[in-house]
Every structure is written in C-alpha cells, then in structure tokens.
Design a protein around this motif. Structure first.
Motif, PDB file in Angstrom:
ATOM      1  N   GLN A 125      -0.022 -11.734   4.400  1.00 58.26           N
ATOM      2  CA  GLN A 125       0.433 -10.356   3.781  1.00 58.26           C
ATOM      3  C   GLN A 125       0.026  -9.103   4.154  1.00 58.26           C
ATOM      4  O   GLN A 125      -1.108  -9.116   5.013  1.00 58.26           O
ATOM      5  CB  GLN A 125       0.075 -10.691   2.256  1.00 58.26           C
ATOM      6  N   TRP A 126       0.725  -8.084   4.004  1.00 56.68           N
ATOM      7  CA  TRP A 126       0.411  -6.771   4.107  1.00 56.68           C
ATOM      8  C   TRP A 126      -0.509  -6.317   3.071  1.00 56.68           C
ATOM      9  O   TRP A 126      -0.134  -6.256   1.773  1.00 56.68           O
ATOM     10  CB  TRP A 126       1.395  -5.816   4.439  1.00 56.68           C
ATOM     11  N   LEU A 127      -1.790  -5.871   3.233  1.00 54.60           N
ATOM     12  CA  LEU A 127      -2.528  -5.407   2.360  1.00 54.60           C
ATOM     13  C   LEU A 127      -3.268  -4.012   2.589  1.00 54.60           C
ATOM     14  O   LEU A 127      -3.411  -3.575   3.862  1.00 54.60           O
ATOM     15  CB  LEU A 127      -3.542  -6.520   1.954  1.00 54.60           C
ATOM     16  N   ARG A 128      -3.891  -3.299   1.530  1.00 53.31           N
ATOM     17  CA  ARG A 128      -4.718  -2.167   1.901  1.00 53.31           C
ATOM     18  C   ARG A 128      -5.737  -2.151   1.030  1.00 53.31           C
ATOM     19  O   ARG A 128      -5.819  -2.722  -0.107  1.00 53.31           O
ATOM     20  CB  ARG A 128      -3.720  -1.046   1.938  1.00 53.31           C
ATOM     21  N   VAL A 129      -7.005  -1.287   1.418  1.00 53.41           N
ATOM     22  CA  VAL A 129      -8.194  -1.560   0.662  1.00 53.41           C
ATOM     23  C   VAL A 129      -7.971  -0.091  -0.104  1.00 53.41           C
ATOM     24  O   VAL A 129      -7.889   1.100   0.677  1.00 53.41           O
ATOM     25  CB  VAL A 129      -9.181  -1.473   1.365  1.00 53.41           C
ATOM     26  N   GLN A 130      -8.317   0.112  -1.392  1.00 51.88           N
ATOM     27  CA  GLN A 130      -8.405   1.079  -2.173  1.00 51.88           C
ATOM     28  C   GLN A 130      -9.635   0.943  -3.066  1.00 51.88           C
ATOM     29  O   GLN A 130      -9.526   0.238  -4.134  1.00 51.88           O
ATOM     30  CB  GLN A 130      -7.080   1.374  -2.962  1.00 51.88           C
ATOM     31  N   GLY A 131     -10.685   1.644  -2.742  1.00 44.93           N
ATOM     32  CA  GLY A 131     -11.967   1.624  -3.443  1.00 44.93           C
ATOM     33  C   GLY A 131     -12.577   0.208  -3.331  1.00 44.93           C
ATOM     34  O   GLY A 131     -12.690  -0.328  -2.163  1.00 44.93           O
ATOM     35  N   ASN A 132     -12.793  -0.457  -4.581  1.00 48.22           N
ATOM     36  CA  ASN A 132     -13.111  -1.787  -4.202  1.00 48.22           C
ATOM     37  C   ASN A 132     -12.034  -2.603  -4.595  1.00 48.22           C
ATOM     38  O   ASN A 132     -12.214  -4.046  -4.913  1.00 48.22           O
ATOM     39  CB  ASN A 132     -14.322  -2.016  -5.294  1.00 48.22           C
TER      40      ASN A 132
END
Length: 586
Positions: free
Chosen positions: A185-192
């Motif tokens: 999957q395509w994912l991104r980190v936002q904060g925790n």
C-alpha cells in the motif's frame, strides 16, 4: 316517630350542608387512594418509573436488562456524595457528547453534599441496566489497582539504570481496517499516525505490510507499528527494546526493574528523585504486544493464579479467571517479589533464561527463592516460583504466544499530549545516550511508555482523560461499559467489612480488563492502596447507568426472548456507544 337529637342535627339545613361537604371530601379521598394505589402497592422498581425503564439491548460482548433504581441492592444506602467528584470528572469529558449535556448542566446545580439530592438527580436523568454476559450470567470479577511509588534519579548510574521511557519517536498508530487494502500500500506519516495515501502523492511511499502476527487495541482498533525500510512491522517487543538504544525520552532512571514492571502493569505511578521531589507519570502508549505471563493450566498453575493479584496478569488468554479462596497474607506480601524472579531481583547478573533453567525438584525450593529472601508459607511460595520459572506443570510460555489485547490505562494520546514531556524543571531528562537499557529478563513482551503528568492532590489521569477518584473510579472493558458512565457495583469489601455496594465511574481501561461484568477498582496512591489492590479479587455484579437521552447503537428489543432470538452475535455491534474517541466500532 320522634327523632333523636343527633338525627335532628343531621336533618337540619346546616347539618345537610355539612354532610354534603364531608361526603365530597370522603369521595375525594377514596378517588385519590384509588388513583395512587397501583403506585403505593407496586414494588420499588415501579415506584421509580417502571414505565420509564429503558429498553433491553445487547452487544457482541454483553446483554443489558433495564431495572428500577429501587431494585439496585444498596442504592438507597450508598454515600453518593463521596463519589460526586467522579461524576464531575465524567462530565468534564462528556458534557459535549450526545446525551450528556442536559444531565451535566443540571449536575452543576445539584447539592453534591446531599445523598438524597444526588439520588434524585441520577433517577431523573439515567436508566439503570443490569450487565450480563452473553450467556446471561450476572456474576463477574472485580480486581484492584493502585499508584505505586518508585525511587529514581535524573541521570543513569550503576544502580539507577532502568529507564522510564516516554513515547518513542518511531512508534506509529495504524488503523487495523486499512489492512483490507492489501499487503502492498501507499502510506504517509502524519504525526504519530500512519495513514493511507494516494499513489505518488506528496510525502507518500509504498510499503509492504508485515502485520499478520499483531492484533489491534480493543478500544481504538489501531495497530502499534514501526517502519523498517519499505516494510511496516509490529513495534519492538520488550526484549527488543532492552537490546537497543531506543529513540525515546527518558523521564527518570530507576533501580528496581520489578517495581518498574509493576508500574507498567498499574499504568501510572510516582517517582521520588534524589532531591526529594516527586514526579508523576501516566500511561502514554503501549507497544502492541500481548500482555503476559500466560501460564498454562495445571496443578501448579491454579496456585499461581490465586497468588498473582497484581492488576492485569492473566492466564491462558481467559478473560473470566476467578480467584479461589484467598490465600494467606504472607503470600500476598511476596507477590511483588515474584516478578523479580524473572530478572534476579534486579541484581547485577541476570539469571539464565527460563528455558535454560533446570526445573527445581519438589523436595527443595528453587535457589532463586532463597536469593530473594522469601519467607512464610515456604512450600506454597516455592511452588509458585517453580511454576513461574518453568518447573512443574505451569510454565512460562514459549516466544510468540497467541496474541492478547494490549494493556492500556489511558486513551491513546493526541499528538500534543505525546510530545516530549518536561521534567519538573522544564527540561527533558537525559535520554539513553545511545546505550541500550539494562536487561531485566522479564518475559512479558508488552511494554508501556509513560508521559509526565505533574504531581498533585488529584489521582492520575485515566483512559477518559480525567483524574481518577480513589475508591470510585473503575477500569472497564470500554466495549461493554462506555467510558465515563456511572456504574453501580455489588461485591464483597476486600478489607473484610461485609458487602461493598457503591456507585462508581468507568474512567479507565486495562489490558486484562476484558469481558461484560469486569471491573478494576482504583484504590489510590501508596502502600495502603497497594494492599487493598492486592486483596481485591471478588465476585461482583454490575449495573450500567446511561443518560435517558443517550442513543444506544446496540441491538434493542422489547424483552429477553427478543434478544435471545438473535441468530448470530457476530451481527451485533462491538460497542454500546460507537464513539471515535472512546470505542471505535468494527
């Protein structure tokens, strides 16, 4: 015929008028009695609004039957004013939630020192429901927990070498439902948080999900993960954490790993520093691994279950483990020392792993028992230790046991709440400095991270995000007992003072606090609270109080048979009240 004086009087015009008035009054009294008789003759449950009782309902985990307040055992005798602060704290968290605004607004005007006024308040604004297991059993289990005190230092030395970790920078939360998108999957980190993202989007990257052996938190349905190159994996286990330099703030260094582990089990505690000042730490997060020990059943395992009274310790994955008759106080006094056996009482040289230890013979207590100075009921304690160390038929489980729910004493914090906590002086304590933590050999793979919450007269902050009230706050399974709700309990006083029937407030959670009729009573801070917590292991019954204007998302019916006719519990909702903050629906 001559009339008597009395007859003469009754037959006079004035007497006729008087008779007419008296008759009207008599008829009025009769009519009033006739109208009120159903209420006067009705049982207590009808007197407090039998027609206004809520409707029965069920979830996947419990059945709820409406009951009148007059049928709650001990309701009219409870000193409700002692729990007024618990209601005040629940309102602080819930007043903006659906169904709570009216009740909380009126509570501000209620005389919180009057038991009568408080009883009237709850009866006006709440329905009471008996909580039953899916099999319709009313009896459940009540345990206890407390806030311990540890000795600590700001800087690491040869004695104070066990870190109280804050939230690691690389621990991320990932919604379990996102696994349905596939293993790549395509994912991104936002904060925790680790969130789904568009392919090729800004800050997005394609990852492989290697998360087959991990289960989400029961409340937030999130996985605790880390990024390893282009893979998303479960976060480090306790054993992994102790073997590496963790990228996390250290709130303090302590000398006793068994006490640190106990504080992780309890979910909060206080640490006394070298200058005499106290810092309070509260649950921030957990690593997502199952909570152990997970003792296999057998002749010795039963004794171990009876002896281990600390909060959260469970056996065989069961959520309905009951205590046998209480064992002696001298064994209870040794419970905290049993944990030390996993790591050699915090000694300088860790003992061999459980798998490599020779099983002690029945004729001689294990050497570790003598090393820890255990005394009193030697045979029983020796058997317990033998079981915990791998002897007898009870043993420490092999690595990678079947997943169990992660312990949690508080709600997963927001990004703002999980930033590096300041020390009392306003500065973060020294980190690990790139040095791995000292080994403890504690086999439990779960690990709790803390945040500094500031010391004060109030209790520690629980899962609801408000301070806990000693003797009136309860840790619950948030799926069957909504956080913030008043809960009436009937059980035995662990201090031996007869029955204990009181109104409490569901304001915390815990890894082993699972099931329909299940509670963990917060006793407060210090040794006295600790003794009460260790002694609390009682059969209990529970009643849930819900605001009359609360919209229940669970399946409702008009009676018991209607609920029993439901074909599959799998079709029932997971939570009583679906809430993105307090109980996420599957």
């Amino acid at each position: 015929m001559r009339t008597t004086p009395a007859q003469d009087t009754m037959d006079s015009p004035a007497s006729v008028s008087s008779q007419s008035g008296a008759g009207r009054a008599a008829r009025l009294r009769i009519a009033l009695i006739a109208a009120l008789w159903p209420l006067l003759a009705a049982p207590a449950s009808a007197q407090d609004g039998g027609a206004d009782l809520g409707r029965p309902f069920a979830t996947r985990h419990a059945v709820f039957e409406p009951i009148g307040f007059g049928d709650l055992p001990g309701w009219n005798q409870d000193t409700l004013h002692e729990g007024a602060d618990g209601m005040r704290q629940s309102c602080a968290a819930l007043r903006r939630k659906q169904g709570w605004s009216t009740a909380c607004a009126e509570f501000e005007a209620v005389d919180a020192g009057s038991d009568t006024a408080l009883r009237g308040f709850f009866q006006r604004h709440f329905h009471a429901y008996r909580i039953l297991s899916p099999a319709r059993r009313a009896d459940g289990l009540l345990t206890g927990y407390f806030e311990p005190l540890l000795e600590g230092r700001r800087d690491r030395d040869d004695v104070f070498r066990y870190p109280v970790y804050g939230l690691p920078a690389d621990l991320l939360l990932f919604d379990a439902s996102a696994r349905a998108g596939g293993t790549r999957q395509w994912l991104r980190v936002q904060g925790n948080r680790l969130l789904p993202a568009s392919a090729g989007g800004a800050s997005a990257r394609e990852y492989t999900l290697a998360l087959d052996d991990i289960t989400p938190g029961i409340r937030d349905k999130r996985l605790r993960v880390r990024i390893d190159g282009d893979h998303v994996r479960p976060y480090w286990s306790r054993q992994d954490i102790e073997l590496r330099a963790l990228d996390a703030p250290v709130l303090a260094w302590v000398s006793a790993p068994d006490r640190l582990y106990s504080m992780q089990v309890q979910g909060s505690g206080k640490i006394r520093l070298e200058d005499g000042s106290l810092i309070r730490v509260s649950y921030a997060e957990q690593n997502g691994h199952p909570f152990l020990p997970n003792i296999t059943r057998g002749s010795d395992a039963r004794m171990v279950l009876r002896a281990i009274k600390t909060r959260g310790l469970s056996a065989g994955g069961s959520s309905d483990v009951r205590s046998d008759p209480a064992i002696s106080a001298s064994v209870n006094d040794e419970v905290s020392r049993l944990i030390a056996l996993f790591q050699g009482k915090g000694g300088s040289t860790p003992p061999p792993s459980p798998a490599s230890r020779p099983a002690p013979t029945p004729s001689s207590p294990p050497k570790a028992a003598a090393a820890t100075g255990i005394s009193g009921n030697d045979a029983e304690v020796a058997a317990i230790i033998a079981a915990l160390m791998g002897g007898g038929s009870a043993s420490v489980p092999a690595p990678n046991p079947a997943p169990e729910p992660a312990p949690a004493s508080a709600t997963p914090p927001t990004a703002a709440a999980t930033s590096t906590p300041p020390s009392p002086a306003g500065q973060a304590f020294a980190g690990s400095g790139g040095v791995p933590a000292a080994l403890t050999n504690i086999p439990d793979p779960s690990y709790v991270f803390f945040r500094s919450s500031g010391d004060g007269p109030q209790g520690p902050v629980g899962a609801l995000g408000v301070p806990l009230t000693a003797g009136r706050s309860l840790a619950v399974d948030p799926r069957s007992t909504p956080l913030g709700s008043p809960v009436f309990i009937s059980t035995t006083d662990p201090a031996g003072n007869g029955p204990m029937r009181r109104l409490m407030f569901a304001q915390d959670t815990g890894g082993a606090i699972r099931g329909s009729v299940r509670g963990d009573l917060f006793w407060g801070f210090g040794d006295t609270a600790g003794r009460l917590a260790l002694a609390t292991n009682e059969v209990a019954q529970m009643w849930l109080l819900l605001p009359k204007t609360q919209v229940v998302t669970a399946a409702q019916g008009t009676g018991g048979p209607a609920l029993r006719s439901l074909r599959s519990r799998a079709s029932l909702p997971d939570c009583v009240i679906a809430d993105p903050d307090l109980c996420v629906e599957d």
